[in-house]
Design a protein around this motif. Structure first.
Motif, PDB file in Angstrom:
ATOM      1  N   UNK A 269     -51.131 -23.969 -20.061  1.00 33.96           N
ATOM      2  CA  UNK A 269     -51.644 -22.623 -19.766  1.00 33.96           C
ATOM      3  C   UNK A 269     -51.696 -21.837 -21.071  1.00 33.96           C
ATOM      4  N   UNK A 270     -52.794 -21.126 -21.269  1.00 37.36           N
ATOM      5  CA  UNK A 270     -52.983 -20.332 -22.483  1.00 37.36           C
ATOM      6  C   UNK A 270     -52.813 -21.195 -23.737  1.00 37.36           C
ATOM      7  N   UNK A 271     -53.240 -22.470 -23.624  1.00 32.98           N
ATOM      8  CA  UNK A 271     -53.187 -23.361 -24.766  1.00 32.98           C
ATOM      9  C   UNK A 271     -51.819 -23.929 -25.074  1.00 32.98           C
ATOM     10  N   UNK A 272     -50.849 -23.727 -24.208  1.00 34.64           N
ATOM     11  CA  UNK A 272     -49.494 -24.219 -24.435  1.00 34.64           C
ATOM     12  C   UNK A 272     -48.982 -24.900 -23.176  1.00 34.64           C
ATOM     13  N   UNK A 273     -48.046 -25.845 -23.341  1.00 30.26           N
ATOM     14  CA  UNK A 273     -47.410 -26.440 -22.176  1.00 30.26           C
ATOM     15  C   UNK A 273     -46.527 -25.377 -21.522  1.00 30.26           C
ATOM     16  N   UNK A 274     -46.487 -25.379 -20.196  1.00 29.12           N
ATOM     17  CA  UNK A 274     -45.730 -24.327 -19.511  1.00 29.12           C
ATOM     18  C   UNK A 274     -44.230 -24.472 -19.772  1.00 29.12           C
ATOM     19  N   UNK A 275     -43.813 -25.653 -20.225  1.00 34.30           N
ATOM     20  CA  UNK A 275     -42.416 -25.850 -20.563  1.00 34.30           C
ATOM     21  C   UNK A 275     -41.967 -25.038 -21.767  1.00 34.30           C
ATOM     22  N   UNK A 276     -42.919 -24.523 -22.534  1.00 35.54           N
ATOM     23  CA  UNK A 276     -42.564 -23.701 -23.689  1.00 35.54           C
ATOM     24  C   UNK A 276     -42.282 -22.259 -23.308  1.00 35.54           C
ATOM     25  N   UNK A 277     -42.604 -21.889 -22.059  1.00 34.96           N
ATOM     26  CA  UNK A 277     -42.365 -20.520 -21.606  1.00 34.96           C
ATOM     27  C   UNK A 277     -40.906 -20.372 -21.182  1.00 34.96           C
ATOM     28  N   UNK A 278     -40.316 -19.243 -21.533  1.00 39.75           N
ATOM     29  CA  UNK A 278     -38.899 -19.032 -21.283  1.00 39.75           C
ATOM     30  C   UNK A 278     -38.551 -19.149 -19.804  1.00 39.75           C
ATOM     31  N   UNK A 279     -39.406 -18.594 -18.951  1.00 43.90           N
ATOM     32  CA  UNK A 279     -39.120 -18.609 -17.513  1.00 43.90           C
ATOM     33  C   UNK A 279     -38.983 -20.033 -16.985  1.00 43.90           C
ATOM     34  N   UNK A 280     -39.836 -20.950 -17.467  1.00 44.42           N
ATOM     35  CA  UNK A 280     -39.782 -22.342 -17.015  1.00 44.42           C
ATOM     36  C   UNK A 280     -38.608 -23.070 -17.661  1.00 44.42           C
ATOM     37  N   UNK A 281     -38.403 -22.838 -18.959  1.00 49.59           N
ATOM     38  CA  UNK A 281     -37.280 -23.493 -19.647  1.00 49.59           C
ATOM     39  C   UNK A 281     -35.956 -23.151 -18.984  1.00 49.59           C
ATOM     40  N   UNK A 282     -35.784 -21.882 -18.632  1.00 51.51           N
ATOM     41  CA  UNK A 282     -34.513 -21.463 -18.033  1.00 51.51           C
ATOM     42  C   UNK A 282     -34.333 -22.057 -16.635  1.00 51.51           C
ATOM     43  N   UNK A 283     -35.420 -22.186 -15.887  1.00 53.39           N
ATOM     44  CA  UNK A 283     -35.333 -22.831 -14.577  1.00 53.39           C
ATOM     45  C   UNK A 283     -34.822 -24.274 -14.723  1.00 53.39           C
ATOM     46  N   UNK A 284     -35.414 -24.996 -15.670  1.00 53.11           N
ATOM     47  CA  UNK A 284     -35.025 -26.394 -15.870  1.00 53.11           C
ATOM     48  C   UNK A 284     -33.588 -26.506 -16.376  1.00 53.11           C
ATOM     49  N   UNK A 285     -33.198 -25.602 -17.277  1.00 52.10           N
ATOM     50  CA  UNK A 285     -31.830 -25.622 -17.792  1.00 52.10           C
ATOM     51  C   UNK A 285     -30.821 -25.339 -16.679  1.00 52.10           C
ATOM     52  N   UNK A 286     -31.139 -24.381 -15.815  1.00 55.24           N
ATOM     53  CA  UNK A 286     -30.245 -24.072 -14.695  1.00 55.24           C
ATOM     54  C   UNK A 286     -30.142 -25.262 -13.741  1.00 55.24           C
ATOM     55  N   UNK A 332     -36.577 -26.656  -4.324  1.00 55.44           N
ATOM     56  CA  UNK A 332     -37.386 -25.436  -4.255  1.00 55.44           C
ATOM     57  C   UNK A 332     -37.974 -25.094  -5.620  1.00 55.44           C
ATOM     58  N   UNK A 333     -37.176 -25.219  -6.678  1.00 56.68           N
ATOM     59  CA  UNK A 333     -37.667 -24.926  -8.025  1.00 56.68           C
ATOM     60  C   UNK A 333     -38.734 -25.935  -8.446  1.00 56.68           C
ATOM     61  N   UNK A 334     -38.596 -27.163  -8.003  1.00 58.48           N
ATOM     62  CA  UNK A 334     -39.600 -28.189  -8.305  1.00 58.48           C
ATOM     63  C   UNK A 334     -40.968 -27.773  -7.770  1.00 58.48           C
ATOM     64  N   UNK A 335     -40.983 -27.242  -6.565  1.00 57.42           N
ATOM     65  CA  UNK A 335     -42.245 -26.765  -5.985  1.00 57.42           C
ATOM     66  C   UNK A 335     -42.773 -25.564  -6.767  1.00 57.42           C
ATOM     67  N   UNK A 336     -41.894 -24.644  -7.128  1.00 55.79           N
ATOM     68  CA  UNK A 336     -42.320 -23.460  -7.864  1.00 55.79           C
ATOM     69  C   UNK A 336     -42.919 -23.833  -9.218  1.00 55.79           C
ATOM     70  N   UNK A 337     -42.299 -24.754  -9.927  1.00 55.08           N
ATOM     71  CA  UNK A 337     -42.804 -25.153 -11.245  1.00 55.08           C
ATOM     72  C   UNK A 337     -44.134 -25.874 -11.134  1.00 55.08           C
ATOM     73  N   UNK A 338     -44.310 -26.644 -10.076  1.00 47.57           N
ATOM     74  CA  UNK A 338     -45.592 -27.333  -9.882  1.00 47.57           C
ATOM     75  C   UNK A 338     -46.696 -26.387  -9.412  1.00 47.57           C
TER      76      UNK A 338
END
Length: 379
Positions: A269-286, A332-338
């Motif tokens: 998204x916006x030319x970047x992988x969504x994993x680089x966005x803080x909101x997604x990174x923090x979800x995965x870390x949690x 639930x987070x898996x669905x949200x990230x997808x």
């Protein structure tokens, strides 16, 4: 206590993953879900006859391998990762365990070898429509006859209850209350007066059934354990099953985490992988922190089960509560990230979400188990 698996246990995990990646792929799971029995017979025969998974925790004198409950842990994690559709949990973690704990030598010799070989499926029929997890929830009754007992009642939410070969039924003596008067009975499928039906549920990767008992006559040797002492036996069996279920939930939660991370790496998204966005990174870390904490809780409970520790109940409830919360959160987070694709039938995320919700309530929801832990603490 060392919180790590042995090399043999890690090798069991690796071999199980290789097998399940093929035999319990998403396509095979969907096929099993749509079948009448709820699992593929060929897969069940392979895992029981060739891999001897069903023999793992059954003692050698009854045709098993005599391994510990901790050895079962990595196998349950891998089954959870793959959403394996099979009667393994009901047969080994419920049926075999209750016979091992309370059966006579004759009963063990009669039933355990068939379970170890995968020739006999079994389950514990204790739940009823009132959905209560305590002894007061047992409403099915029995009366004594000259040569045995007569059972009457209806069991619900029975894991694989629609097609198990052997039913271990919890019933109470008429007029008794609480844990007093509850006994367990071995009732073979096909016994006159027994009706087994499939219970439609949200999660079809694990089938539940209803069992009607109408004047079912069983002989005296069908009594499992001492008469009137069945609830303690039932509760110990449920604690062992909760530990195995917690391990399964850890494996499934870890799979949800891996699916989320992989998608976050490739989705742009916006030319970047969504994993680089803080909101997604923090979800995965949690999610990662929750999975590792849940694994520790489940490992500890499995280790206590292997040692035959009498203080198992508190650890079993702690593991079940923590692992239920973790799996549901990760699913639930898996669905949200997808995003939108995660809500579709074509994607596997919804199958993990449904399994998470069903296992959350199976054998007691987190609130029930937190209350149980508090009671063991004297609160």
């Amino acid at each position: 206590m060392e919180f790590s698996f042995s090399e043999d246990q890690d090798e069991l995990r690796r071999s199980a993953r290789r097998f399940l990646e093929v035999e319990s792929s998403e396509e095979r799971v969907r096929t099993a879900m749509e079948s009448e029995r709820g699992y593929e017979k060929a897969t069940w025969e392979q895992l029981s006859e060739e891999l001897a998974w069903t023999a793992l925790t059954i003692p050698e004198q009854y045709g098993g391998l005599g391994m510990s409950y901790l050895d079962l842990h990595p196998l349950m994690e891998e089954m959870g990762r793959a959403l394996l559709c099979s009667p393994f949990f009901s047969t080994i973690c419920l049926g075999a365990n209750v016979i091992l704990l309370g059966g006579s030598e004759a009963q063990k010799e009669a039933h355990l070898p068939g379970m170890a070989a995968g020739e006999t499926t079994a389950t514990l029929a204790f739940g009823e429509k009132n959905a209560r997890m305590n002894a007061e929830g047992i409403e099915t009754s029995y009366t004594k006859t000259g040569d045995g007992f007569i059972l009457n009642g209806e069991k619900s939410y029975v894991v694989d209850g629609h097609n198990s070969d052997l039913l271990v039924v919890a019933a109470r003596l008429g007029g008794s209350k609480g844990a007093e008067g509850v006994s367990l009975f071995l009732v073979p499928s096909g016994t006159k007066g027994v009706k087994q039906t499939w219970l439609p549920t949200m999660d079809q990767t694990r089938r539940l059934g209803e069992i009607e008992l109408a004047n079912v006559h069983v002989l005296g040797e069908a009594l499992l354990g001492p008469e009137g002492r069945g609830w303690a036996l039932c509760e110990r069996t449920l604690d062992l099953a909760r530990i195995a279920l917690a391990a399964e939930q850890v494996g499934a939660a870890e799979m949800c985490l891996e699916m989320s991370v992989e998608y976050a790496k490739v989705r742009k998204q916006f030319g970047r992988s969504i994993g680089s966005f803080q909101a997604i990174k923090h979800k995965c870390a949690d999610m990662l922190m929750m999975v590792e904490s849940a694994r520790s809780a489940a490992f500890y409970a499995s280790a206590l089960a292997s040692q035959g520790d009498e203080s198992l109940a508190e650890a079993a409830s702690s593991a079940k509560a923590i692992c239920s919360d973790t799996f549901f959160h990760c699913a639930a987070e898996n669905i949200q990230i997808h995003g939108g694709i995660g809500f579709t039938w074509e994607h596997a995320a919804h199958m993990y979400f449904k399994r998470a919700k069903s296992t959350e309530t199976l054998l007691g929801d987190p609130s029930f188990h937190r209350e149980r832990v508090a009671q063991h603490m004297g609160l």
